[in-house]
Design a protein around this motif. Sequence first.
Motif, PDB file in Angstrom:
ATOM      1  N   ALA A  24      19.633  27.216 -95.288  1.00  0.00           N
ATOM      2  CA  ALA A  24      20.185  28.202 -96.236  1.00  0.00           C
ATOM      3  C   ALA A  24      20.185  29.600 -95.625  1.00  0.00           C
ATOM      4  CB  ALA A  24      19.385  28.189 -97.540  1.00  0.00           C
ATOM      5  N   ASP A  25      19.116  29.963 -94.926  1.00  0.00           N
ATOM      6  CA  ASP A  25      19.053  31.275 -94.259  1.00  0.00           C
ATOM      7  C   ASP A  25      20.173  31.402 -93.226  1.00  0.00           C
ATOM      8  OD1 ASP A  25      16.631  31.804 -95.622  1.00  0.00           O
ATOM      9  OD2 ASP A  25      15.420  31.063 -93.942  1.00  0.00           O
ATOM     10  N   THR A  26      20.394  30.329 -92.487  1.00  0.00           N
ATOM     11  CA  THR A  26      21.406  30.345 -91.430  1.00  0.00           C
ATOM     12  C   THR A  26      22.808  30.472 -92.021  1.00  0.00           C
ATOM     13  OG1 THR A  26      19.945  29.045 -90.023  1.00  0.00           O
ATOM     14  CG2 THR A  26      22.278  29.095 -89.419  1.00  0.00           C
ATOM     15  N   ILE A  27      23.064  29.760 -93.098  1.00  0.00           N
ATOM     16  CA  ILE A  27      24.370  29.877 -93.767  1.00  0.00           C
ATOM     17  C   ILE A  27      24.604  31.325 -94.199  1.00  0.00           C
ATOM     18  CG2 ILE A  27      25.660  29.262 -95.863  1.00  0.00           C
ATOM     19  CD1 ILE A  27      24.291  26.458 -95.630  1.00  0.00           C
ATOM     20  N   ALA A  28      23.608  31.927 -94.826  1.00  0.00           N
ATOM     21  CA  ALA A  28      23.745  33.320 -95.281  1.00  0.00           C
ATOM     22  C   ALA A  28      24.015  34.255 -94.107  1.00  0.00           C
ATOM     23  CB  ALA A  28      22.484  33.748 -96.028  1.00  0.00           C
ATOM     24  N   ARG A  29      23.321  34.054 -93.003  1.00  0.00           N
ATOM     25  CA  ARG A  29      23.503  34.911 -91.831  1.00  0.00           C
ATOM     26  C   ARG A  29      24.900  34.715 -91.233  1.00  0.00           C
ATOM     27  NH1 ARG A  29      19.343  33.218 -89.554  1.00  0.00           N
ATOM     28  NH2 ARG A  29      20.294  32.106 -87.831  1.00  0.00           N
ATOM     29  N   GLU A  58      19.178  18.255-101.240  1.00  0.00           N
ATOM     30  CA  GLU A  58      19.584  19.662-101.205  1.00  0.00           C
ATOM     31  C   GLU A  58      19.885  20.093 -99.771  1.00  0.00           C
ATOM     32  OE1 GLU A  58      17.383  23.840-102.305  1.00  0.00           O
ATOM     33  OE2 GLU A  58      17.064  22.130-103.657  1.00  0.00           O
ATOM     34  N   TRP A  59      19.048  19.662 -98.830  1.00  0.00           N
ATOM     35  CA  TRP A  59      19.252  20.005 -97.425  1.00  0.00           C
ATOM     36  C   TRP A  59      20.564  19.429 -96.901  1.00  0.00           C
ATOM     37  CZ3 TRP A  59      18.812  16.926 -92.803  1.00  0.00           C
ATOM     38  CH2 TRP A  59      18.891  17.682 -91.624  1.00  0.00           C
ATOM     39  N   LEU A  60      20.855  18.182 -97.263  1.00  0.00           N
ATOM     40  CA  LEU A  60      22.104  17.564 -96.813  1.00  0.00           C
ATOM     41  C   LEU A  60      23.321  18.309 -97.351  1.00  0.00           C
ATOM     42  CD1 LEU A  60      21.254  13.776 -97.057  1.00  0.00           C
ATOM     43  CD2 LEU A  60      21.696  15.102 -94.969  1.00  0.00           C
ATOM     44  N   GLN A  61      23.257  18.756 -98.595  1.00  0.00           N
ATOM     45  CA  GLN A  61      24.353  19.549 -99.161  1.00  0.00           C
ATOM     46  C   GLN A  61      24.526  20.840 -98.377  1.00  0.00           C
ATOM     47  OE1 GLN A  61      23.170  19.999-103.255  1.00  0.00           O
ATOM     48  NE2 GLN A  61      24.164  18.097-103.890  1.00  0.00           N
ATOM     49  N   ARG A  62      23.423  21.489 -98.085  1.00  0.00           N
ATOM     50  CA  ARG A  62      23.479  22.737 -97.313  1.00  0.00           C
ATOM     51  C   ARG A  62      24.008  22.482 -95.906  1.00  0.00           C
ATOM     52  NH1 ARG A  62      17.601  25.219 -99.127  1.00  0.00           N
ATOM     53  NH2 ARG A  62      18.229  25.756-101.245  1.00  0.00           N
ATOM     54  N   PHE A  63      23.570  21.388 -95.296  1.00  0.00           N
ATOM     55  CA  PHE A  63      24.021  21.100 -93.938  1.00  0.00           C
ATOM     56  C   PHE A  63      25.529  20.838 -93.919  1.00  0.00           C
ATOM     57  CE2 PHE A  63      24.048  19.704 -89.657  1.00  0.00           C
ATOM     58  CZ  PHE A  63      22.895  20.202 -89.088  1.00  0.00           C
ATOM     59  N   ALA A  64      26.035  20.157 -94.926  1.00  0.00           N
ATOM     60  CA  ALA A  64      27.478  19.929 -95.020  1.00  0.00           C
ATOM     61  C   ALA A  64      28.226  21.252 -95.173  1.00  0.00           C
ATOM     62  CB  ALA A  64      27.786  18.990 -96.193  1.00  0.00           C
ATOM     63  N   ILE A  65      27.675  22.171 -95.950  1.00  0.00           N
ATOM     64  CA  ILE A  65      28.270  23.511 -96.104  1.00  0.00           C
ATOM     65  C   ILE A  65      28.261  24.234 -94.760  1.00  0.00           C
ATOM     66  CG2 ILE A  65      27.904  25.798 -97.134  1.00  0.00           C
ATOM     67  CD1 ILE A  65      26.888  24.239 -99.657  1.00  0.00           C
ATOM     68  N   ASP A 109      16.116  12.951 -90.314  1.00  0.00           N
ATOM     69  CA  ASP A 109      16.860  12.590 -89.111  1.00  0.00           C
ATOM     70  C   ASP A 109      17.851  11.457 -89.397  1.00  0.00           C
ATOM     71  OD1 ASP A 109      17.063  13.051 -86.118  1.00  0.00           O
ATOM     72  OD2 ASP A 109      16.643  10.897 -86.156  1.00  0.00           O
ATOM     73  N   ARG A 110      17.405  10.424 -90.088  1.00  0.00           N
ATOM     74  CA  ARG A 110      18.299   9.299 -90.425  1.00  0.00           C
ATOM     75  C   ARG A 110      19.466   9.783 -91.298  1.00  0.00           C
ATOM     76  NH1 ARG A 110      13.304   6.695 -90.957  1.00  0.00           N
ATOM     77  NH2 ARG A 110      13.333   6.978 -93.233  1.00  0.00           N
ATOM     78  N   ALA A 111      19.157  10.630 -92.279  1.00  0.00           N
ATOM     79  CA  ALA A 111      20.205  11.134 -93.175  1.00  0.00           C
ATOM     80  C   ALA A 111      21.186  12.038 -92.429  1.00  0.00           C
ATOM     81  CB  ALA A 111      19.568  11.879 -94.348  1.00  0.00           C
ATOM     82  N   LEU A 112      20.676  12.845 -91.531  1.00  0.00           N
ATOM     83  CA  LEU A 112      21.543  13.727 -90.747  1.00  0.00           C
ATOM     84  C   LEU A 112      22.470  12.917 -89.854  1.00  0.00           C
ATOM     85  CD1 LEU A 112      22.352  16.573 -89.830  1.00  0.00           C
ATOM     86  CD2 LEU A 112      20.446  16.492 -88.196  1.00  0.00           C
ATOM     87  N   ARG A 113      21.918  11.922 -89.201  1.00  0.00           N
ATOM     88  CA  ARG A 113      22.746  11.057 -88.343  1.00  0.00           C
ATOM     89  C   ARG A 113      23.867  10.427 -89.170  1.00  0.00           C
ATOM     90  NH1 ARG A 113      21.511   8.143 -83.588  1.00  0.00           N
ATOM     91  NH2 ARG A 113      19.345   8.735 -83.838  1.00  0.00           N
ATOM     92  N   LYS A 114      23.530   9.947 -90.354  1.00  0.00           N
ATOM     93  CA  LYS A 114      24.525   9.326 -91.233  1.00  0.00           C
ATOM     94  C   LYS A 114      25.591  10.345 -91.654  1.00  0.00           C
ATOM     95  CE  LYS A 114      24.850   6.534 -95.418  1.00  0.00           C
ATOM     96  NZ  LYS A 114      24.119   5.940 -96.538  1.00  0.00           N
ATOM     97  N   LEU A 115      25.162  11.578 -91.944  1.00  0.00           N
ATOM     98  CA  LEU A 115      26.095  12.630 -92.364  1.00  0.00           C
ATOM     99  C   LEU A 115      27.126  12.941 -91.286  1.00  0.00           C
ATOM    100  CD1 LEU A 115      26.802  14.941 -94.473  1.00  0.00           C
ATOM    101  CD2 LEU A 115      25.287  16.394 -93.103  1.00  0.00           C
ATOM    102  N   VAL A 116      26.721  12.966 -90.032  1.00  0.00           N
ATOM    103  CA  VAL A 116      27.623  13.443 -88.976  1.00  0.00           C
ATOM    104  C   VAL A 116      28.249  12.340 -88.124  1.00  0.00           C
ATOM    105  CG1 VAL A 116      26.384  15.633 -88.856  1.00  0.00           C
ATOM    106  CG2 VAL A 116      25.837  13.841 -87.213  1.00  0.00           C
ATOM    107  N   THR A 117      27.783  11.094 -88.247  1.00  0.00           N
ATOM    108  CA  THR A 117      28.248  10.027 -87.360  1.00  0.00           C
ATOM    109  C   THR A 117      29.759   9.883 -87.332  1.00  0.00           C
ATOM    110  OG1 THR A 117      26.191   8.800 -87.408  1.00  0.00           O
ATOM    111  CG2 THR A 117      28.174   7.540 -86.936  1.00  0.00           C
TER     112      THR A 117
END
Length: 169
Positions: A24-29, A58-65, A109-117
């Motif tokens: 979230a901090d990174t998105i704002a920046r 919540e993290w996955l939603q932010r990462f997608a944003i 890590d598993r969820a992130l891999r699934k999000l971006v694969t």
Amino acid sequence: MRKRLSQTNTVYWSVDAKTGATTADTIARLQERTPQKFDIVSVSLGVNDITARVPLSEWLQRFAILLQLVELKFQADVICISGIPPIHHFPLLPQPLRWVLGAQAARFDRALRKLVTNRTGCRFIEMDFEPNVSQMSPDGFHPGPKIYSEWGRKVYRAIRRDIKQLGKT
């Protein structure tokens, strides 16, 4: 990685990082930055979200944003996503906290891999480093020089075909 890339390419690079930053901090920046074209963007986020106890959904939603922001605002052709490191080996953290955060890191890590694969232009970089405490930084929480070097090699190997396809050789 920059050194290796600059052997065969003209490299212009920029770092946007802040110690302790969450997604979230990174998105704002990044929302405050001027739009700019980047061929390749490397993203490494998640550990601070885990230690801040951000829920996985919540993290996955932010990462997608964040990915959408990088694609649209910075026109990235390729986005390298570093997986979550093996927190269960971080010597700074006492047990059982190390085990608990390590288990959460594995879920992230598993969820992130699934999000971006299957996401076009994304490259997932597995953070499967051998657990060697001597290669960590003296703070016991961050990687040491050998781990950073190996990490850079992993990113380079993941993008070298993209560099050729982008006509950057």
